[in-house]
Design a protein around this motif. Structure first.
Motif, mmCIF file in Angstrom:
data_model
loop_
_atom_site.group_PDB
_atom_site.id
_atom_site.type_symbol
_atom_site.label_atom_id
_atom_site.label_comp_id
_atom_site.label_asym_id
_atom_site.label_seq_id
_atom_site.Cartn_x
_atom_site.Cartn_y
_atom_site.Cartn_z
ATOM 1 N N CYS A 94 64.662 159.754 -16.236
ATOM 2 C CA CYS A 94 65.926 160.434 -16.506
ATOM 3 C C CYS A 94 66.937 159.407 -16.989
ATOM 4 N N ARG A 95 67.954 159.887 -17.709
ATOM 5 C CA ARG A 95 68.998 158.994 -18.189
ATOM 6 C C ARG A 95 70.307 159.752 -18.328
ATOM 7 N N ASP A 96 71.389 159.000 -18.220
ATOM 8 C CA ASP A 96 72.724 159.527 -18.465
ATOM 9 C C ASP A 96 73.106 159.179 -19.889
ATOM 10 N N CYS A 97 73.745 160.124 -20.591
ATOM 11 C CA CYS A 97 74.047 159.949 -22.010
ATOM 12 C C CYS A 97 75.520 160.251 -22.275
ATOM 13 N N TRP A 98 76.100 159.511 -23.214
ATOM 14 C CA TRP A 98 77.475 159.721 -23.641
ATOM 15 C C TRP A 98 77.543 159.679 -25.157
ATOM 16 N N LEU A 99 78.394 160.514 -25.730
ATOM 17 C CA LEU A 99 78.723 160.457 -27.145
ATOM 18 C C LEU A 99 80.161 159.953 -27.211
ATOM 19 N N LEU A 100 80.344 158.740 -27.743
ATOM 20 C CA LEU A 100 81.618 158.044 -27.670
ATOM 21 C C LEU A 100 82.167 157.733 -29.048
ATOM 22 N N GLU A 101 83.461 157.911 -29.188
ATOM 23 C CA GLU A 101 84.156 157.487 -30.394
ATOM 24 C C GLU A 101 84.797 156.137 -30.094
ATOM 25 N N CYS A 102 84.528 155.178 -30.949
ATOM 26 C CA CYS A 102 85.076 153.821 -30.812
ATOM 27 C C CYS A 102 85.752 153.467 -32.126
ATOM 28 N N GLY A 103 86.940 153.990 -32.342
ATOM 29 C CA GLY A 103 87.610 153.823 -33.631
ATOM 30 C C GLY A 103 86.869 154.615 -34.689
ATOM 31 N N ALA A 104 86.445 153.932 -35.762
ATOM 32 C CA ALA A 104 85.729 154.598 -36.849
ATOM 33 C C ALA A 104 84.244 154.765 -36.560
ATOM 34 N N LEU A 105 83.775 154.206 -35.466
ATOM 35 C CA LEU A 105 82.356 154.226 -35.106
ATOM 36 C C LEU A 105 82.103 155.265 -34.018
ATOM 37 N N THR A 106 81.041 156.042 -34.152
ATOM 38 C CA THR A 106 80.624 156.968 -33.106
ATOM 39 C C THR A 106 79.271 156.505 -32.585
ATOM 40 N N LEU A 107 79.182 156.333 -31.259
ATOM 41 C CA LEU A 107 77.965 155.834 -30.628
ATOM 42 C C LEU A 107 77.442 156.839 -29.608
ATOM 43 N N GLU A 108 76.135 156.986 -29.575
ATOM 44 C CA GLU A 108 75.489 157.695 -28.478
ATOM 45 C C GLU A 108 74.826 156.625 -27.622
ATOM 46 N N VAL A 109 75.306 156.478 -26.383
ATOM 47 C CA VAL A 109 74.755 155.462 -25.487
ATOM 48 C C VAL A 109 74.044 156.131 -24.325
ATOM 49 N N HIS A 110 72.974 155.490 -23.865
ATOM 50 C CA HIS A 110 72.176 155.994 -22.753
ATOM 51 C C HIS A 110 72.102 154.936 -21.664
ATOM 52 N N ARG A 111 72.128 155.383 -20.412
ATOM 53 C CA ARG A 111 71.920 154.491 -19.279
ATOM 54 C C ARG A 111 70.735 155.013 -18.477
ATOM 55 N N PHE A 112 69.688 154.204 -18.437
ATOM 56 C CA PHE A 112 68.521 154.546 -17.639
ATOM 57 C C PHE A 112 68.736 154.047 -16.227
ATOM 58 N N ASP A 113 68.295 154.822 -15.248
ATOM 59 C CA ASP A 113 68.379 154.385 -13.864
ATOM 60 C C ASP A 113 67.624 153.084 -13.702
ATOM 61 N N GLU A 114 68.218 152.135 -13.010
ATOM 62 C CA GLU A 114 67.611 150.813 -12.882
ATOM 63 C C GLU A 114 66.423 150.812 -11.923
ATOM 64 N N THR A 115 66.280 151.842 -11.102
ATOM 65 C CA THR A 115 65.185 151.853 -10.133
ATOM 66 C C THR A 115 63.978 152.648 -10.607
ATOM 67 N N ASP A 116 64.190 153.643 -11.491
ATOM 68 C CA ASP A 116 63.084 154.499 -11.928
ATOM 69 C C ASP A 116 62.196 153.898 -13.005
ATOM 70 N N PRO A 117 62.769 153.496 -14.157
ATOM 71 C CA PRO A 117 61.895 153.087 -15.257
ATOM 72 C C PRO A 117 61.403 151.661 -15.087
ATOM 73 N N PRO A 118 60.431 151.302 -15.866
ATOM 74 C CA PRO A 118 60.028 149.899 -15.904
ATOM 75 C C PRO A 118 61.201 149.034 -16.361
ATOM 76 N N GLN A 119 61.189 147.779 -16.004
ATOM 77 C CA GLN A 119 62.282 146.862 -16.316
ATOM 78 C C GLN A 119 62.628 146.834 -17.801
ATOM 79 N N GLU A 120 61.654 146.997 -18.677
ATOM 80 C CA GLU A 120 61.924 146.882 -20.124
ATOM 81 C C GLU A 120 62.815 147.990 -20.672
ATOM 82 N N VAL A 121 62.996 149.100 -19.960
ATOM 83 C CA VAL A 121 63.880 150.156 -20.463
ATOM 84 C C VAL A 121 65.104 150.381 -19.594
#
Length: 86
Positions: A49-76
């Motif tokens: 599972c992951r938490d997701c945000w759609l963010l406006e940063c001035g002229a740039l729009t980013l979709e960022v995801h945060r994976f739980d640090e305990t669930d996935p393997p370290q690489e993600v």
């Protein structure tokens, strides 16, 4: 928006929402949060599972995801820029 899938750094405000994104050696201040949601991942493939945000940063729009640090393997675990529109 184009897919990126690159690690980034994120600072949270007092309410636990992203307010600064560090990506590709640049710092972006969040000027507006368009959306936030929790994605379950494709469980049949073992995606976490992951938490997701759609963010406006001035002229740039980013979709960022945060994976739980305990669930996935370290690489993600941690923060990722999933998609960007500039």
């Amino acid at each position: 928006m184009r897919a990126v899938q690159e690690r980034c750094g994120v600072e949270l405000d007092g309410q636990g929402k992203p307010h600064v994104v560090r990506w590709r050696n640049r710092t972006y201040r969040v000027t507006r949060e368009h959306d936030a949601w929790r994605a379950g991942g494709r469980w049949w493939l073992g995606e976490p599972c992951r938490d997701c945000w759609l963010l406006e940063c001035g002229a740039l729009t980013l979709e960022v995801h945060r994976f739980d640090e305990t669930d996935p393997p370290q690489e993600v675990s941690g923060w990722w820029v999933a998609r960007v529109q500039d």
